[in-house]
Write an enzyme that holds these catalytic residues in place. Structure first.
Site, PDB file in Angstrom:
ATOM      1  N   SER A  68      -0.163   0.658   0.181  1.00 27.17           N
ATOM      2  CA  SER A  68       1.134   0.845  -0.457  1.00 27.17           C
ATOM      3  C   SER A  68       1.327  -0.016  -1.710  1.00 27.17           C
ATOM      4  O   SER A  68       0.609   0.138  -2.685  1.00 27.17           O
ATOM      5  CB  SER A  68       2.230   0.581   0.590  1.00 27.17           C
ATOM      6  OG  SER A  68       3.502   0.868   0.117  1.00 27.17           O
ATOM      7  N   ASP A 284       5.630   3.364  -5.854  1.00 23.86           N
ATOM      8  CA  ASP A 284       4.690   2.299  -5.491  1.00 23.86           C
ATOM      9  C   ASP A 284       3.302   2.917  -5.318  1.00 23.86           C
ATOM     10  O   ASP A 284       3.093   4.097  -5.624  1.00 23.86           O
ATOM     11  CB  ASP A 284       5.155   1.544  -4.233  1.00 23.86           C
ATOM     12  CG  ASP A 284       5.134   2.408  -2.986  1.00 23.86           C
ATOM     13  OD1 ASP A 284       5.105   3.649  -3.123  1.00 23.86           O
ATOM     14  OD2 ASP A 284       5.143   1.857  -1.866  1.00 23.86           O
ATOM     15  N   GLY A 506       6.122  -8.529   7.815  1.00 30.61           N
ATOM     16  CA  GLY A 506       5.441  -7.733   8.846  1.00 30.61           C
ATOM     17  C   GLY A 506       3.988  -7.485   8.526  1.00 30.61           C
ATOM     18  O   GLY A 506       3.244  -6.964   9.354  1.00 30.61           O
TER      19      GLY A 506
END
Length: 550
Positions: A68, A284, A506
């Site tokens: 990502s 992105d 995360g």
């Protein structure tokens, strides 16, 4: 097959040994770390995806190889369940256990335990569709993944190089093919056709939009945006920038949604492209996040992040539901995280129900499913709109009593086709924003004036172990390390309109600090002071201490 093909797994597993001294964790975004360390993980995920498919009676599972918005040297992999949604939470622990088995023997034992514990019928078929983004490490990782498919005898379909949202779309389209819930043709062509057709219908009778600049982050979104242009024709003038997907080191480098959100300024190479009054957006690296921004008539930069998108989208949908005469049948709600700007929460809460949940798409998506129409956007630009099955049925069967109701109803029906309901999708969301701006006759500046953001700042602190940080109350309160929250509270009290929270990432060993205040200088100061507290209390890596702390 009624038992595991042990020999095939053993032979191929030995070719993909787990690196010693590394621990992998399946988090919000799947596994994500340096691409060079993930060979064994990808092999094992190939087998895991096959077992997940068998557990679900042979329905197709998705596997996406991407990192990502992360730097180019990183890579990752995540699994997608049959409806195009994130992997069921209970399987995250299974994935982590399987990835961390120290040897081939331990790996086979972990698989055997999973088969027993998850009650997997090995005689069922295993079907997977997989894809990757443009990262240089992608081809080698895909080869490891394919070895996993081979070891278990998975029926695998290669989706090629494409965006994460398109992979999610394919998973749902494959699994609903030929049913009354058909999501669309199970191909990239089906995806582009679905988006472009609904977009054109929603723009009928509206003035043609001014050109929009799209920063493609030098990622796979450039490839997808170019294709989408072919399907849109002249319905939306688009200027594509940052489309270099072959030069090493370009991906997400000083461009893309994360750069704009974090730096709160134009990507450097757009400075000479953007004209006063113009609007633009950044994708992105895998095109699931969207960040809008515009220049006003004086050339000043204004960021239109996920909060501003949520406000625009939610207000428009509420308006259309009312115009269709369905406000008593369909309840619209918004889901946010603690990162949502306080001003956006206030704006939305005056118009419809707002719920705050922990950071991570899986939490937002799950909460949004509880509304008839659930709008969710993270401030970072990742989000979508979910229409419940009963709402879709209501829209399909409702009999409008006036031409105005009929028009609004058709708008809502077309929105269900334009919006990628499986996951946040930068291209789908971009078209959604453009539709609403056209309907409202808003410029970027007018959209921005819906409410004024409270100044805010996001800082990250590199730490030895992010797992030392525990939160509660939708991540707004830090419960570990003990005593740190009380110190943060004392700091916050000193700033007018102050708000700050701390949460572990995360995906990497960093702690993220968010702060708001009435003045920009105060928001910055509060953020760095809280970051300093985190560093001092939790032993941040001295070599990576941000200069502002010193």
């Amino acid at each position: 097959m009624t038992e595991l093909p042990i020999q095939a797994i053993k032979t191929l597993s030995d070719a993909h040994p787990k690196p010693t001294g590394l621990t992998f964790q399946y988090g919000t975004a799947g596994f994500r770390t340096l691409g060079s360390t993930l060979d064994s993980v990808l092999f094992r995920v190939g087998i895991l995806a096959g077992l997940r498919s068998k557990r679900l009676d042979g329905r197709t599972i998705g596997v996406m190889v991407t990192a990502s918005h992360n730097p180019e040297q990183d890579n990752g992999v995540k699994l997608v369940d049959p409806r195009g949604e994130m992997l069921e939470a209970s399987w995250e622990a299974h994935a982590t256990a399987v990835a961390n088995a120290a040897s081939t023997e331990a790996f086979i034992e972990a698989l055997s335990n999973l088969i027993v514990n998850a009650k997997i019928d090995l005689s069922k078929p295993a079907r997977v569709v997989y894809a990757r983004d443009t990262r240089p490490s992608g081809p080698a990782l895909i080869a490891a993944l394919e070895d996993g498919f081979k070891a278990l005898g998975v029926e695998a379909r290669d989706g090629g190089v494409t965006t994460t949202p398109i992979l999610h779309y394919l998973v749902k389209a494959i699994n609903t093919k030929g049913t009354k819930d058909s999501y669309g043709e199970d191909s990239e062509d089906g995806y582009y056709t679905k988006l472009a057709t609904s977009f054109k219908k929603l723009l009928v009778g509206k003035a043609k939009p001014d050109p929009v600049v799209i920063d493609c982050a030098n990622g796979v979104g450039a490839k997808a945006a170019e294709k989408l242009l072919e399907y849109l024709g002249d319905s939306l003038p688009i200027i594509l920038e940052n489309t270099d997907i072959t030069t090493r080191g370009k991906l997400n480098d000083s461009c893309g949604a994360d750069f704009v959100k974090t730096m709160q300024k134009l990507p450097p190479n757009l400075v000479d492209v953007m004209k006063p009054g113009q609007r633009a957006c950044s994708l992105d690296g895998d095109a699931d996040r969207l960040m809008y921004y515009c220049l006003d008539e004086r050339g000043a930069f204004h960021m239109l992040d996920g909060d501003k998108i949520a406000a625009l989208v939610a207000a428009f949908i509420v308006e259309q539901v009312k115009l269709a005469g369905l406000e008593s049948d369909i309840k619209v709600g918004v889901v946010q995280t603690a990162y949502a700007n306080g001003a956006s929460t206030k704006y939305l809460a005056e118009r419809l129900p707002v719920k705050c949940v922990p950071t991570g798409v899986k939490h937002l998506h799950h909460a949004a499913e509880h509304y008839d129409i659930g709008v969710y956007f993270e401030a970072n630009g990742h989000g979508t709109v979910l229409f419940s099955p009963s709402t879709q049925q209501t829209l399909a069967t409702h009999e409008p009593s006036t031409p105005a109701q009929s028009t609004a109803l058709n708008h809502l029906l077309n929105l269900t086709q334009l919006i990628n309901q499986t996951v946040g999708d930068a291209l789908s969301d971009m078209l959604l924003v453009e539709v609403i701006l056209a309907h409202k006759s808003y410029s970027g500046v007018e959209w921005n004036s819906l409410y004024a953001d409270l100044p805010n700042r996001l800082v990250k602190v590199v730490v030895a172990d992010r797992n030392a940080f525990k939160t509660e109350n939708a991540e707004r309160i830090l419960v570990s390390p003990p005593g740190l929250q009380a110190k943060i509270n004392e700091l916050v009290k000193r700033y007018e309109g102050g708000r700050s929270f701390v949460r572990p990432s995360g995906t990497e060993d960093v702690v993220r600090v968010y702060a708001e205040a009435l003045l920009k200088t105060q928001a910055d100061e509060l953020a760095f002071r809280v970051a300093g507290l985190v560093y001092d209390e939790a032993g941040g890596d001295p070599a990576k201490r941000p200069k502002e702390f010193i």
